[in-house]
Design an enzyme around this catalytic site. Structure first.
Site, PDB file in Angstrom:
ATOM      1  CB  VAL A  72      -0.924   0.018   1.228  1.00 17.53           C
ATOM      2  CG1 VAL A  72      -1.776   1.284   1.218  1.00 17.53           C
ATOM      3  CG2 VAL A  72      -1.808  -1.224   1.250  1.00 17.53           C
ATOM      4  CB  SER A  73       1.455   3.868  -2.517  1.00 16.79           C
ATOM      5  OG  SER A  73       1.740   2.998  -3.577  1.00 16.79           O
TER       6      SER A  73
END
Length: 400
Positions: A72-73
């Site tokens: 998840v950025s």
């Protein structure tokens, strides 16, 4: 059990920071970040502080060598990419590289009349994303599909925007085919081992950049993947030094055999950087103009890793290797080179010369990017990188 009140408080603080740092600049993106519960797209053991950190990425899957395959950025780059894409109500959007969270943000922005397609090559990742989307109420507004992005999404599109959330070495022709003529493509583009998130729009027969951000992403998989050429050098004291070349490796890397056996020398550029000031564009300058440029990594027991202030940016010249180092200077640090081998001074000189060239011609300007699928009209004053499907150019306003 997640403390929903604590999550809501952290969400508000995150939005406030993103607004203050101007990563969020539109009401639509702000609203999306206020509504979507980030923590529900993270692994169950993720601490709320990590889920809502400004620049925290959270790995969601690793391979058997502990390398990240999916994550998840960080919030700041998600917000920046959504703003770059210039999303609006009722748009049709393709996300390449799924995780669920970013697709939920997109769904919030385009609204019920919009359409979101999120793809990933890994069925496990798509299943996980679909589960999280269903649990948060976005499952009916996002179509999550298993697909190799290199080939686009048959039967879907055209898209008003395409957002790529994995590191791409090139721009697949299928993306341009499925992107509307006035559409925006946002992707982390790998340029000789340096990545920038770039927003492109068409200008005639080529693409031009509208904005760019510094960030790192897990690499593309499938037919669009690109493997580095990696050279391993044994260090005399034990451990290994690795050199990773993107596409411009010198032809005779065999000359580096034993390059680390002799002692190192250091030389300095007389170029300084103030404490706390980013010099990320120096990395890009090297990628464009430093022949023999590579990324360097070193096991902790090697003498290469001993200096505390070194960076993984290196150059090879014949039988010489040099990498970037820093030493204290008034108000900050001075750039220099640490060199090994018979031709080490040549490598160090080349590295320091490009530090000086960047200082003269690139340091106080913003580079622009263009992509030429057919390559007919490439500007002569630009650095050019040949890709599989086209040519990428990088231009600094003052030249090199």
């Amino acid at each position: 059990m997640v403390d929903t009140d604590a999550a809501a408080d952290l969400r508000e603080k995150l939005v406030a920071e993103l607004l203050a740092q101007e990563k969020i600049v539109s009401e639509a993106v702000e609203t999306a970040f206020r509504r979507v519960p980030r923590q529900q797209f993270m692994p169950a053991d993720t601490e709320l502080a990590a889920a809502y950190g400004y620049d925290n990425s959270v790995v969601t899957k690793r391979d058997d060598r502990d390398r990240a395959l999916s994550s998840v950025s960080a919030a700041y780059i998600q917000a920046a990419m959504l703003e770059m894409a210039q999303l609006r109500h009722s748009m049709t959007v393709l996300e390449i590289g799924s995780g669920g969270l970013n697709a939920a943000y997109i769904a919030e922005i385009v609204g019920p009349e919009g359409r979101v397609v999120s793809i990933d090559i890994d069925p496990e990742i798509i299943d996980r994303a679909a589960t999280a989307l269903d649990a948060t109420g976005y499952g009916s507004r996002v179509r999550a599909l298993v697909a190799d992005a290199e080939h686009g999404v048959p039967g879907e599109g055209p898209f008003d925007a395409i957002i790529v959330t994995v590191g791409a070495w090139d721009i697949a022709p299928a993306w341009l085919t499925q992107l509307r003529p006035e559409g925006v493509l946002v992707l982390p583009l790998v340029m000789n081992n340096v990545t920038r998130v770039i927003a492109f729009r068409r200008d005639g027969e080529h693409l031009v950049s509208m904005a760019a951000e510094v960030a790192g992403f897990v690499a593309m998989q499938g037919d669009g993947a690109r493997a580095d050429q990696i050279i391993e050098l044994p260090a005399p004291a034990g451990g290994t030094v690795r050199l990773s070349f993107d596409s411009r490796a010198p032809s005779d890397l065999g000359q580096l055999d034993g390059v680390l056996t002799a002692g190192a020398t250091e030389s300095w550029s007389q170029v300084t950087v103030a404490k706390g000031v980013s010099f990320a564009d120096l990395h890009l300058w090297f990628a464009c103009y430093l022949d023999g440029f590579c990324r360097l990594s070193a096991d902790s027991e090697t003498d290469v890793a001993t200096p505390k202030r070194w960076l993984p940016l290196a150059a090879v010249r014949g039988a010489g290797l040099a990498y970037l180092i820093l030493r204290d200077a008034p108000g900050g640090a001075e750039f220099g080179a640490r060199a090994y081998g018979r031709d080490g001074q040549l490598a160090a000189d080349a590295l320091n010369e490009q530090v000086q060239a960047w200082h003269r011609s690139g340091r106080h300007t913003t580079p622009t990017f263009a992509y030429w699928p057919t390559g007919p009209d490439i500007p002569t004053d630009a650095a050019a990188m040949t890709k599989t499907h086209g040519v990428l150019t990088i231009t600094w306003p003052t030249g090199s």
